[in-house]
Scaffold this motif. Structure first.
Motif, short mmCIF file in Angstrom:
data_model
loop_
_atom_site.label_atom_id
_atom_site.label_comp_id
_atom_site.label_asym_id
_atom_site.label_seq_id
_atom_site.Cartn_x
_atom_site.Cartn_y
_atom_site.Cartn_z
N VAL A 102 -1.43 -6.52 -14.87
CA VAL A 102 -2.73 -5.85 -14.87
C VAL A 102 -2.95 -5.16 -13.53
N ASP A 103 -3.92 -4.26 -13.54
CA ASP A 103 -4.40 -3.66 -12.31
C ASP A 103 -5.92 -3.69 -12.35
N ARG A 104 -6.56 -3.09 -11.39
CA ARG A 104 -8.01 -3.12 -11.29
C ARG A 104 -8.68 -2.65 -12.59
N GLU A 105 -8.19 -1.58 -13.14
CA GLU A 105 -8.81 -0.98 -14.33
C GLU A 105 -8.85 -1.96 -15.51
N GLU A 106 -7.85 -2.81 -15.61
CA GLU A 106 -7.79 -3.74 -16.73
C GLU A 106 -8.62 -5.01 -16.50
N ALA A 140 -10.88 -5.75 -3.93
CA ALA A 140 -11.76 -6.06 -2.80
C ALA A 140 -12.38 -4.82 -2.18
N HIS A 141 -11.81 -3.66 -2.43
CA HIS A 141 -12.37 -2.43 -1.85
C HIS A 141 -13.70 -2.09 -2.49
N GLY A 142 -14.61 -1.61 -1.71
CA GLY A 142 -15.88 -1.16 -2.24
C GLY A 142 -16.86 -2.28 -2.53
N ASN A 147 -22.49 -1.35 -7.54
CA ASN A 147 -21.90 -1.06 -8.84
C ASN A 147 -20.40 -1.36 -8.89
N ASP A 148 -19.88 -2.01 -7.85
CA ASP A 148 -18.47 -2.37 -7.85
C ASP A 148 -18.34 -3.83 -8.26
N PHE A 149 -17.58 -4.07 -9.33
CA PHE A 149 -17.48 -5.42 -9.87
C PHE A 149 -16.14 -6.08 -9.56
N GLY A 150 -15.40 -5.52 -8.62
CA GLY A 150 -14.12 -6.12 -8.21
C GLY A 150 -14.30 -7.52 -7.67
N ALA A 173 -0.02 -8.47 -5.90
CA ALA A 173 0.91 -7.59 -5.21
C ALA A 173 0.17 -6.42 -4.60
N GLY A 174 0.70 -5.95 -3.50
CA GLY A 174 0.11 -4.78 -2.85
C GLY A 174 0.97 -4.33 -1.69
N TYR A 175 0.48 -3.33 -1.02
CA TYR A 175 1.20 -2.78 0.11
C TYR A 175 0.89 -3.62 1.34
N THR A 176 1.83 -3.69 2.24
CA THR A 176 1.72 -4.53 3.42
C THR A 176 0.47 -4.22 4.24
N HIS A 177 0.15 -2.95 4.43
CA HIS A 177 -0.99 -2.60 5.27
C HIS A 177 -2.33 -2.86 4.59
N ASN A 178 -2.36 -3.06 3.28
CA ASN A 178 -3.61 -3.36 2.60
C ASN A 178 -3.81 -4.85 2.45
#
Length: 178
Positions: A102-106, A140-142, A147-150, A173-178
């Motif tokens: 999954v990703d954020r959208e899902e 976690a962004h936003g 209105n952000d439900f992350g 999973a994600g990029y090292t800098h994030n």
């Protein structure tokens, strides 16, 4: 009193190890270029789980099935997650050993109350296997936006990770800098 608490203890299903699946999964992992640190970690985990099974220790309560993969795009995070899910199944740690990607959208919905439902559905689909959250940092962004439900998705995931310990794994999973 001890008898009462013993009756409430959940006895896990004894899933027999699958040596053929283990052999194939380890071979696939070893064919990957680089990744020596994760390969070593997985080989050590396999040894530890086998030892725990040998002495009769409950593996699901002994260590976490949850982990974080970081790296640039194309470094094999998703592939290694698929292999790990199969290894957990081969060891008899997880019942099914499948991977739900999954990703954020899902996970995140656009309306109040819907994010928890979407997230719970994905977790339910991952039971007995692994929930793989790609680009997990995007949840976690936003967080400052109303209105952000992350953040709601994160809370649902964390609660279920603890409440359902040993019944599924989570790999973010994600990029090292994030």
């Amino acid at each position: 009193i001890k008898d009462i608490f013993r009756k409430k203890e959940h006895k896990g299903v004894d899933i027999p190890p699958d040596e053929e699946l283990m052999r194939d999964s380890i071979a696939e992992l070893n064919k990957m270029t680089g990744l020596q640190e994760i390969k070593n970690d997985i080989h050590e985990m396999v040894k530890l789980v086998r030892y725990y099974r040998e002495i009769g220790k409950d593996v699901t309560k002994s260590f976490s099935l949850h982990t974080i993969f970081t790296g640039n795009p194309g470094t094999g995070k998703t592939t290694v997650a698929r292999i790990m899910a199969r290894i957990f199944r081969a060891l008899g740690v997880l019942e099914r050993g499948h991977l739900v990607e999954v990703d954020r959208e899902e996970l995140v919905a656009g309306y109040i109350g819907q994010t928890a439902i979407k997230t719970a559905e994905k977790i339910d689909a991952a039971m007995g296997g692994v929930l793989f959250i790609d680009e997990a940092y995007s949840l976690a962004h936003g967080r400052s936006s109303q209105n952000d439900f992350g953040a709601e998705a994160i809370q649902v995931i964390l609660k279920r990770m603890e409440d359902m310990r040993g019944k599924f794994g989570v790999i973010v999973a994600g990029y090292t800098h994030n």
